[in-house]
Write an enzyme that holds these catalytic residues in place. Structure first.
Site, mmCIF file in Angstrom:
data_model
loop_
_atom_site.group_PDB
_atom_site.id
_atom_site.type_symbol
_atom_site.label_atom_id
_atom_site.label_comp_id
_atom_site.label_asym_id
_atom_site.label_seq_id
_atom_site.Cartn_x
_atom_site.Cartn_y
_atom_site.Cartn_z
ATOM 1 N N GLU A 73 -16.635 46.566 -15.736
ATOM 2 C CA GLU A 73 -16.262 45.255 -15.175
ATOM 3 C C GLU A 73 -15.148 45.538 -14.179
ATOM 4 O OE1 GLU A 73 -17.422 42.134 -16.202
ATOM 5 O OE2 GLU A 73 -17.770 42.196 -18.353
ATOM 6 N N CYS B 224 -9.326 38.979 -11.823
ATOM 7 C CA CYS B 224 -10.510 39.524 -11.140
ATOM 8 C C CYS B 224 -11.332 38.405 -10.522
ATOM 9 C CB CYS B 224 -11.347 40.337 -12.126
ATOM 10 S SG CYS B 224 -11.687 39.442 -13.646
HETATM 11 P P1 NAD Z 1 -6.990 50.489 -13.081
HETATM 12 O O1 NAD Z 1 -8.360 50.889 -12.700
HETATM 13 O O2 NAD Z 1 -5.859 51.091 -12.356
HETATM 14 O O3 NAD Z 1 -6.721 50.819 -14.634
HETATM 15 C C1 NAD Z 1 -7.552 50.298 -15.650
HETATM 16 C C2 NAD Z 1 -7.432 51.193 -16.881
HETATM 17 O O4 NAD Z 1 -8.033 52.458 -16.605
HETATM 18 C C3 NAD Z 1 -6.008 51.491 -17.305
HETATM 19 O O5 NAD Z 1 -5.936 51.460 -18.711
HETATM 20 C C4 NAD Z 1 -5.783 52.904 -16.777
HETATM 21 O O6 NAD Z 1 -4.807 53.634 -17.463
HETATM 22 C C5 NAD Z 1 -7.153 53.501 -17.004
HETATM 23 N N1 NAD Z 1 -7.469 54.697 -16.202
HETATM 24 C C6 NAD Z 1 -6.886 55.130 -15.052
HETATM 25 N N2 NAD Z 1 -7.479 56.272 -14.639
HETATM 26 C C7 NAD Z 1 -8.460 56.560 -15.538
HETATM 27 C C8 NAD Z 1 -9.441 57.585 -15.642
HETATM 28 N N3 NAD Z 1 -9.538 58.567 -14.754
HETATM 29 N N4 NAD Z 1 -10.305 57.550 -16.681
HETATM 30 C C9 NAD Z 1 -10.251 56.556 -17.589
HETATM 31 N N5 NAD Z 1 -9.338 55.547 -17.547
HETATM 32 C C10 NAD Z 1 -8.450 55.549 -16.524
HETATM 33 O O7 NAD Z 1 -6.947 48.908 -13.006
HETATM 34 P P2 NAD Z 1 -5.688 47.955 -13.198
HETATM 35 O O8 NAD Z 1 -4.826 48.049 -11.993
HETATM 36 O O9 NAD Z 1 -5.078 48.177 -14.536
HETATM 37 O O10 NAD Z 1 -6.401 46.517 -13.245
HETATM 38 C C11 NAD Z 1 -6.685 45.741 -12.123
HETATM 39 C C12 NAD Z 1 -8.157 45.813 -11.773
HETATM 40 O O11 NAD Z 1 -8.943 45.376 -12.879
HETATM 41 C C13 NAD Z 1 -8.528 44.895 -10.636
HETATM 42 O O12 NAD Z 1 -9.373 45.576 -9.747
HETATM 43 C C14 NAD Z 1 -9.275 43.759 -11.324
HETATM 44 O O13 NAD Z 1 -10.202 43.097 -10.498
HETATM 45 C C15 NAD Z 1 -9.956 44.495 -12.411
HETATM 46 N N6 NAD Z 1 -10.378 43.562 -13.460
HETATM 47 C C16 NAD Z 1 -11.699 43.260 -13.573
HETATM 48 C C17 NAD Z 1 -12.121 42.346 -14.521
HETATM 49 C C18 NAD Z 1 -13.577 41.981 -14.644
HETATM 50 O O14 NAD Z 1 -13.915 41.340 -15.618
HETATM 51 N N7 NAD Z 1 -14.440 42.332 -13.718
HETATM 52 C C19 NAD Z 1 -11.191 41.760 -15.368
HETATM 53 C C20 NAD Z 1 -9.842 42.092 -15.223
HETATM 54 C C21 NAD Z 1 -9.441 43.008 -14.271
#
Ligand code: NAD
Length: 496
Positions: free
Chosen positions: A218, A252
């Protein structure tokens, strides 16, 4: 609680403990699991203030937003899944042609996948993880949860809510940044449920592809709101503004683009600007969660302005490291070719573009690499239904925007680079379970028609069946095939 902090091997230990606990948990009846988890609902509600304060402390959202967006939907998630999961996981019989396959009974069972890795972002640090953790556990899985490094305390509080409800180790917690997330994807987990950015989602997809395990993604959004000439202006202005500014735009499904029909564009824009100017910092619109996020927002607005966009209210000058505050900002744009209209801004900014028609609006809304939610604001229900079909989005709301993630029975999913995950609704179980088809044969015959030996009579049976099943064949031909089939079956029954 089963917890690890950073590093590769502690993650493996947490996963191993989760796996060890999972089998006995999956052996319980669904009803027994639901009874074990049911108290979670009241725990969430009883600790509402503590949850809200913790989230507010970590990401800055106003307390009321934490109560409305984190606490209440989480209690609803527990209520929905504990009440419905037994029925949803009930084995379902399969229709089997009794003539072709006599005395056979088939049933689809939904088995737990095993260990579910849940990797989450910071913007809804309690509600988002619980949307997956609750049904995953109820389906018989173990879960290893990695909160965002921005919200470790909310993550730990969430896991604490389960204290004493679950077998030791079944719900694991791993804290840390991307390296820990990477280690979790590489560990012995059976599926990864990921919510976050497109860039990280790609890495997760690669890691899961390497291991040939499924993942649910997501990812980001760039949601459009389409305001038609016949919209209720007051409702549209209030709703679109809330959709854009809620959680300081760090949602999001935030409204990140508005396409408004020309005849009401000025009135709508004026109304939105008046309302935006009244939003109180810290009460209605909190600071951004991080200064890095503020820098992205400031850059998008600055670049759009340099490209000719007009800032109607809000906006902020100053350096990119100017803290975490950014005022509610409304921008009039002509072009969709700026970062503000193409990339995820994730901040309290509402760009408004004027369109000639609803068709023009849909075309521009769809011309995005994302496709999470979209909204249409109109009094014409028929037109709204048509536009809803044409919009490339996983969720379309008519005369509302972006709140449906709070409805546990509604699916949440997207198109394009928003990913293919589905959370919410019974459809989420496709990610959290795997189907097992069990066929019981009650036939007393010593052999099946299609078993060895292969003889001319069997070929005649197969050929006449093909003719009989084809609706393209004429009646005369099919009657002939029926006679040949009966003859060939009798011959076959005699061992031919
Ligand atoms: P992010 O991608 O930076 O981090 C998300 C998670 O992934 C964190 O827990 C992070 O530590 C982890 N992560 C980072 N690198 C990784 C790797 N290589 N392997 C596995 N995990 C890893 O996102 P963010 O800044 O925390 O969140 C914001 C984003 O989330 C926005 O783009 C938003 O649109 C999206 N979002 C989407 C939805 C949806 O339902 N589509 C809902 C909420 C947020």
């Amino acid at each position: 609680m089963n917890e690890a902090n950073a590093g590769g091997s502690p993650v493996n230990d947490v996963v191993a403990r989760a796996r060890a606990a999972q089998r006995a948990w999956a052996d319980l009846t669904v009803d027994a699991r639901a009874r074990r988890l049911a108290p979670l609902k009241d725990r969430v509600l009883d600790r509402a203030q503590a949850i809200a304060a913790c989230v507010q402390g970590e990401v800055g959202k106003p307390e009321v937003e934490a109560l409305l967006g984190e606490v209440l939907p989480s209690a609803d998630v527990v209520q929905y899944w504990t009440s419905h999961v037994e029925e949803l996981l009930e084995p379902t019989p399969v229709d089997i042609d009794r003539l072709a396959y006599p005395a056979k009974e088939g049933t689809i069972h939904r088995d737990a996948r095993g260990v579910v890795a849940v990797i989450m972002p910071w913007n809804f640090p309690v509600a988002l993880p619980l949307r997956t953790i609750v049904p995953a556990l109820l389906a018989g899985n173990a879960v290893v949860f990695k909160p965002s490094e921005v919200t470790p305390r909310s993550g730990a509080l969430l896991v604490e809510l389960f204290d004493g409800l679950l077998p030791e180790g079944l719900l694991g917690l791993v804290q840390g940044a991307g390296d820990v997330g990477g280690a979790l994807c590489a560990a012995d987990v059976d599926v990864v449920v990921f919510t976050g950015s497109v860039a990280t989602g790609r890495k997760v997809a690669h890691a899961c592809a390497d291991r040939l395990i499924p993942c649910s993604l997501e990812l980001g959004g760039k949601d459009a709101a389409i305001v038609l000439a016949d919209a209720d202006l007051e409702r549209a202005a209030n709703g679109v503004l809330w959709g854009a500014m809620m959680n300081a735009g760090q949602n999001c499904a935030s409204v990140e683009r508005v396409y408004v029909e020309k005849s009401i564009a000025d009135a709508f824009t004026q109304k939105v600007c008046e309302l935006a100017a009244k939003l109180r910092p810290g009460i209605e619109v909190g600071p951004l969660a991080t200064s890095a996020q503020r820098a992205i927002v400031a850059r998008h607005v600055r670049d759009a302005k340099a490209g000719g966009a007009r800032i109607l209210t809000g906006g902020a000058d100053g350096p990119d490291d100017a803290g975490r505050e950014y005022p509610p900002t409304v921008v009039r744009v002509d072009s969709d070719e700026t970062a503000l209209m193409r990339e995820e801004t994730f901040g309290p900014v509402l760009p408004i573009a004027v369109v000639e028609s609803a068709e023009d609006a849909v075309a521009r809304a769809n011309a995005s690499r994302y496709g999470l939610t979209a909204s249409v604001w109109t009094r014409n229900r028929k037109k709204a239904a048509r536009l809803a079909r044409e919009l490339r989005a996983g969720v379309v709301t008519i005369n509302n925007h972006g709140f449906t993630g709070a409805i546990p029975a509604a699916p949440w999913s997207g198109h394009g680079e928003t990913g293919w995950g589905i959370t919410g609704s019974p459809l989420a179980l496709d990610v959290l379970t795997r189907p097992r088809f069990v066929l019981v044969d009650r036939s007393r015959a010593k052999s099946e028609l299609w078993w060895y030996p292969y003889t001319p009579a069997l070929t005649a049976v197969a050929t006449s069946m093909a003719i009989l099943r084809s609706s393209a064949r004429g009646l005369f031909e099919r009657v002939g095939a029926l006679f040949r089939l009966v003859g060939a079956m009798m011959k076959r029954a005699r061992g031919g």
